[in-house]
Design a protein around this motif. Structure first.
Motif, PDB file in Angstrom:
ATOM      1  N   ASN A 189       1.038  -1.314   0.050  1.00  0.00           N
ATOM      2  CA  ASN A 189      -0.632   0.185   0.057  1.00  0.00           C
ATOM      3  C   ASN A 189       1.229   1.535  -0.074  1.00  0.00           C
ATOM      4  OD1 ASN A 189      -2.549  -1.484   0.458  1.00  0.00           O
ATOM      5  ND2 ASN A 189      -2.212  -1.185   2.066  1.00  0.00           N
ATOM      6  N   GLN A 190       0.127   2.158  -0.621  1.00  0.00           N
ATOM      7  CA  GLN A 190       0.977   3.583  -0.504  1.00  0.00           C
ATOM      8  C   GLN A 190       0.368   4.291   0.155  1.00  0.00           C
ATOM      9  OE1 GLN A 190       2.147   5.566  -4.886  1.00  0.00           O
ATOM     10  NE2 GLN A 190       4.240   5.065  -3.366  1.00  0.00           N
ATOM     11  N   LEU A 191       0.758   4.950   1.456  1.00  0.00           N
ATOM     12  CA  LEU A 191       0.335   5.730   2.062  1.00  0.00           C
ATOM     13  C   LEU A 191       0.878   6.878   2.333  1.00  0.00           C
ATOM     14  CD1 LEU A 191      -0.346   2.406   4.558  1.00  0.00           C
ATOM     15  CD2 LEU A 191      -2.242   3.008   2.904  1.00  0.00           C
ATOM     16  N   THR A 192      -0.038   7.337   3.578  1.00  0.00           N
ATOM     17  CA  THR A 192       0.558   8.548   3.661  1.00  0.00           C
ATOM     18  C   THR A 192      -0.624   9.529   5.093  1.00  0.00           C
ATOM     19  OG1 THR A 192      -0.236  10.035   1.990  1.00  0.00           O
ATOM     20  CG2 THR A 192       0.053  11.119   3.617  1.00  0.00           C
ATOM     21  N   ILE A 193       0.821   9.045   5.899  1.00  0.00           N
ATOM     22  CA  ILE A 193       0.655   9.291   7.565  1.00  0.00           C
ATOM     23  C   ILE A 193       0.260  10.497   8.227  1.00  0.00           C
ATOM     24  CG2 ILE A 193       2.804   8.456   8.351  1.00  0.00           C
ATOM     25  CD1 ILE A 193       0.869   7.666  10.636  1.00  0.00           C
ATOM     26  N   ILE A 194      -1.015  11.571   8.399  1.00  0.00           N
ATOM     27  CA  ILE A 194      -0.747  12.757   9.321  1.00  0.00           C
ATOM     28  C   ILE A 194      -0.812  12.961  10.788  1.00  0.00           C
ATOM     29  CG2 ILE A 194      -1.993  15.224   8.722  1.00  0.00           C
ATOM     30  CD1 ILE A 194      -3.497  14.239   6.155  1.00  0.00           C
ATOM     31  N   GLN A 195       0.500  13.109  10.873  1.00  0.00           N
ATOM     32  CA  GLN A 195       0.771  13.046  12.547  1.00  0.00           C
ATOM     33  C   GLN A 195       1.643  13.642  12.948  1.00  0.00           C
ATOM     34  OE1 GLN A 195       4.365  10.178  13.159  1.00  0.00           O
ATOM     35  NE2 GLN A 195       5.629  10.940  11.660  1.00  0.00           N
ATOM     36  N   TYR A 196       2.364  13.907  14.134  1.00  0.00           N
ATOM     37  CA  TYR A 196       3.452  14.321  15.147  1.00  0.00           C
ATOM     38  C   TYR A 196       4.315  13.488  15.866  1.00  0.00           C
ATOM     39  CZ  TYR A 196       4.373  17.657  18.085  1.00  0.00           C
ATOM     40  OH  TYR A 196       5.123  18.585  19.112  1.00  0.00           O
ATOM     41  N   PRO A 197       5.176  14.234  14.911  1.00  0.00           N
ATOM     42  CA  PRO A 197       6.387  13.094  15.051  1.00  0.00           C
ATOM     43  C   PRO A 197       6.745  12.419  16.866  1.00  0.00           C
ATOM     44  CG  PRO A 197       6.786  14.240  13.486  1.00  0.00           C
ATOM     45  CD  PRO A 197       5.601  14.824  13.799  1.00  0.00           C
ATOM     46  N   LYS A 198       6.360  13.758  17.230  1.00  0.00           N
ATOM     47  CA  LYS A 198       6.575  12.956  19.167  1.00  0.00           C
ATOM     48  C   LYS A 198       5.780  12.570  19.586  1.00  0.00           C
ATOM     49  CE  LYS A 198       9.356  17.935  19.655  1.00  0.00           C
ATOM     50  NZ  LYS A 198       9.373  19.622  19.587  1.00  0.00           N
ATOM     51  N   CYS A 199       4.232  12.106  18.873  1.00  0.00           N
ATOM     52  CA  CYS A 199       3.604  11.830  19.491  1.00  0.00           C
ATOM     53  C   CYS A 199       3.824  10.651  19.260  1.00  0.00           C
ATOM     54  CB  CYS A 199       1.768  11.637  18.681  1.00  0.00           C
ATOM     55  SG  CYS A 199       0.965  10.910  19.143  1.00  0.00           S
ATOM     56  N   GLU A 229     -12.800  16.322   2.334  1.00  0.00           N
ATOM     57  CA  GLU A 229     -12.000  15.167   1.653  1.00  0.00           C
ATOM     58  C   GLU A 229     -11.604  14.238   2.670  1.00  0.00           C
ATOM     59  OE1 GLU A 229      -9.272  14.441  -1.343  1.00  0.00           O
ATOM     60  OE2 GLU A 229      -9.752  16.506  -1.812  1.00  0.00           O
ATOM     61  N   LEU A 230     -10.567  13.793   3.602  1.00  0.00           N
ATOM     62  CA  LEU A 230     -10.997  13.120   4.116  1.00  0.00           C
ATOM     63  C   LEU A 230     -11.661  12.983   5.727  1.00  0.00           C
ATOM     64  CD1 LEU A 230      -7.119  14.668   5.791  1.00  0.00           C
ATOM     65  CD2 LEU A 230      -7.420  12.619   4.748  1.00  0.00           C
ATOM     66  N   VAL A 231     -12.889  13.487   5.627  1.00  0.00           N
ATOM     67  CA  VAL A 231     -14.632  13.407   6.611  1.00  0.00           C
ATOM     68  C   VAL A 231     -15.041  12.316   5.935  1.00  0.00           C
ATOM     69  CG1 VAL A 231     -15.879  13.588   7.917  1.00  0.00           C
ATOM     70  CG2 VAL A 231     -12.912  14.902   8.196  1.00  0.00           C
ATOM     71  N   GLY A 288      -5.498   7.450  -0.539  1.00  0.00           N
ATOM     72  CA  GLY A 288      -5.957   7.907  -1.271  1.00  0.00           C
ATOM     73  C   GLY A 288      -7.652   7.991  -1.761  1.00  0.00           C
ATOM     74  N   LYS A 289      -8.373   6.291  -1.081  1.00  0.00           N
ATOM     75  CA  LYS A 289      -9.477   5.934  -0.863  1.00  0.00           C
ATOM     76  C   LYS A 289     -10.550   6.138   0.142  1.00  0.00           C
ATOM     77  CE  LYS A 289      -8.531   2.626  -3.697  1.00  0.00           C
ATOM     78  NZ  LYS A 289      -7.235   3.215  -4.451  1.00  0.00           N
ATOM     79  N   THR A 290      -9.375   5.442   1.121  1.00  0.00           N
ATOM     80  CA  THR A 290      -9.747   5.052   2.196  1.00  0.00           C
ATOM     81  C   THR A 290      -8.742   5.977   3.676  1.00  0.00           C
ATOM     82  OG1 THR A 290      -9.912   2.733   1.490  1.00  0.00           O
ATOM     83  CG2 THR A 290      -9.837   2.920   4.022  1.00  0.00           C
TER      84      THR A 290
END
Length: 126
Positions: free
Chosen positions: A5-15, A49-51, A105-107
Protein backbone atom coordinates in the motif's frame (compact mmCIF):
# COMPACT_ATOMS: atom_id res chain seq x y z
CA UNK A 1 0.93 -11.56 -3.64
CA UNK A 2 -0.71 -8.20 -2.93
CA UNK A 3 1.38 -5.18 -3.67
CA UNK A 4 2.39 -2.73 -0.97
CA UNK A 5 0.00 0.00 0.00
CA UNK A 6 1.17 3.54 -0.71
CA UNK A 7 0.00 5.42 2.34
CA UNK A 8 0.21 8.92 3.75
CA UNK A 9 0.26 9.30 7.52
CA UNK A 10 -0.55 12.75 8.83
CA UNK A 11 1.00 12.76 12.26
CA UNK A 12 2.94 14.51 14.99
CA UNK A 13 6.39 12.89 15.26
CA UNK A 14 6.64 13.44 19.04
CA UNK A 15 3.34 11.62 19.61
CA UNK A 16 3.89 8.08 20.89
CA UNK A 17 0.66 6.84 19.32
CA UNK A 18 1.73 8.23 15.95
CA UNK A 19 5.13 6.53 16.23
CA UNK A 20 3.45 3.21 17.03
CA UNK A 21 1.11 3.60 14.07
CA UNK A 22 3.95 4.42 11.69
CA UNK A 23 5.99 1.48 12.96
CA UNK A 24 3.02 -0.87 12.49
CA UNK A 25 2.45 0.30 8.91
CA UNK A 26 6.13 0.05 7.98
CA UNK A 27 6.59 -3.35 9.63
CA UNK A 28 3.99 -4.75 7.24
CA UNK A 29 5.84 -3.48 4.18
CA UNK A 30 3.66 -0.48 3.42
CA UNK A 31 5.26 2.43 1.59
CA UNK A 32 4.50 5.26 4.00
CA UNK A 33 4.89 8.98 3.32
CA UNK A 34 4.92 10.90 6.58
CA UNK A 35 3.41 14.38 6.81
CA UNK A 36 3.95 16.61 9.86
CA UNK A 37 0.52 17.70 11.12
CA UNK A 38 1.87 21.01 12.48
CA UNK A 39 4.19 22.01 9.63
CA UNK A 40 1.73 20.86 6.93
CA UNK A 41 -1.66 21.15 8.60
CA UNK A 42 -4.45 19.89 6.33
CA UNK A 43 -6.56 22.67 4.83
CA UNK A 44 -10.30 22.87 5.41
CA UNK A 45 -10.80 21.46 1.89
CA UNK A 46 -8.46 18.53 2.55
CA UNK A 47 -10.19 17.86 5.85
CA UNK A 48 -13.61 17.78 4.15
CA UNK A 49 -12.27 15.15 1.75
CA UNK A 50 -10.71 13.11 4.56
CA UNK A 51 -13.90 13.20 6.62
CA UNK A 52 -15.99 12.15 3.61
CA UNK A 53 -13.67 9.23 2.80
CA UNK A 54 -13.47 8.12 6.44
CA UNK A 55 -17.22 7.70 6.79
CA UNK A 56 -16.89 9.24 10.26
CA UNK A 57 -18.58 12.27 11.77
CA UNK A 58 -16.57 15.50 11.70
CA UNK A 59 -16.39 15.54 15.51
CA UNK A 60 -14.29 12.35 15.39
CA UNK A 61 -11.50 14.44 13.83
CA UNK A 62 -11.12 16.64 16.90
CA UNK A 63 -8.33 15.79 19.34
CA UNK A 64 -10.60 16.02 22.37
CA UNK A 65 -7.82 15.06 24.79
CA UNK A 66 -5.45 17.75 23.49
CA UNK A 67 -4.45 20.90 25.35
CA UNK A 68 -5.61 23.28 22.60
CA UNK A 69 -9.09 21.70 22.57
CA UNK A 70 -9.35 22.15 26.34
CA UNK A 71 -7.85 25.68 26.36
CA UNK A 72 -10.41 26.83 23.78
CA UNK A 73 -13.27 25.24 25.75
CA UNK A 74 -14.44 23.47 22.60
CA UNK A 75 -16.41 20.81 24.45
CA UNK A 76 -19.06 23.46 25.11
CA UNK A 77 -18.63 25.46 21.89
CA UNK A 78 -18.61 22.91 19.05
CA UNK A 79 -22.35 22.28 19.17
CA UNK A 80 -23.11 25.90 18.28
CA UNK A 81 -20.60 26.10 15.43
CA UNK A 82 -21.40 25.60 11.76
CA UNK A 83 -19.66 22.84 9.83
CA UNK A 84 -17.56 25.43 7.96
CA UNK A 85 -16.48 27.00 11.26
CA UNK A 86 -15.43 23.59 12.56
CA UNK A 87 -13.36 22.88 9.44
CA UNK A 88 -11.73 26.32 9.64
CA UNK A 89 -10.93 25.73 13.30
CA UNK A 90 -9.35 22.34 12.60
CA UNK A 91 -7.33 23.78 9.72
CA UNK A 92 -6.07 26.56 12.00
CA UNK A 93 -4.15 24.22 14.31
CA UNK A 94 -2.73 20.78 13.68
CA UNK A 95 -2.88 20.17 17.42
CA UNK A 96 -6.69 20.24 17.26
CA UNK A 97 -6.78 17.34 14.82
CA UNK A 98 -6.98 13.78 16.10
CA UNK A 99 -3.98 11.85 14.89
CA UNK A 100 -2.66 9.93 13.19
CA UNK A 101 -4.71 10.16 10.02
CA UNK A 102 -3.79 7.52 7.44
CA UNK A 103 -5.01 7.49 3.85
CA UNK A 104 -4.29 5.78 0.57
CA UNK A 105 -6.38 8.32 -1.31
CA UNK A 106 -9.55 6.23 -1.06
CA UNK A 107 -9.76 5.03 2.53
CA UNK A 108 -9.09 7.07 5.68
CA UNK A 109 -8.53 6.01 9.29
CA UNK A 110 -8.24 8.34 12.27
CA UNK A 111 -6.42 7.42 15.46
CA UNK A 112 -4.56 4.19 15.99
CA UNK A 113 -5.91 0.78 16.91
CA UNK A 114 -3.76 -2.20 15.97
CA UNK A 115 -6.79 -4.37 15.08
CA UNK A 116 -8.15 -1.69 12.76
CA UNK A 117 -4.77 -1.28 11.07
CA UNK A 118 -4.48 -5.05 10.58
CA UNK A 119 -7.88 -5.07 8.89
CA UNK A 120 -7.63 -1.89 6.84
CA UNK A 121 -3.95 -1.36 6.02
CA UNK A 122 -2.05 -4.53 6.70
CA UNK A 123 -4.48 -6.93 5.03
CA UNK A 124 -3.91 -9.44 7.80
CA UNK A 125 -0.30 -9.93 6.63
CA UNK A 126 1.75 -10.96 9.58
Amino acid sequence: MSKQNQLTIIQYPKCGTCRSALKSLQSKGNDVHSRHIIEQTPTAGELKELVAKSGLELKKFFNTSGEVYKELGLKDKLGAMSEDEKYALLASSGMLIKRPIVTDGKTVTVGYKEEQYEQVWNNGKG
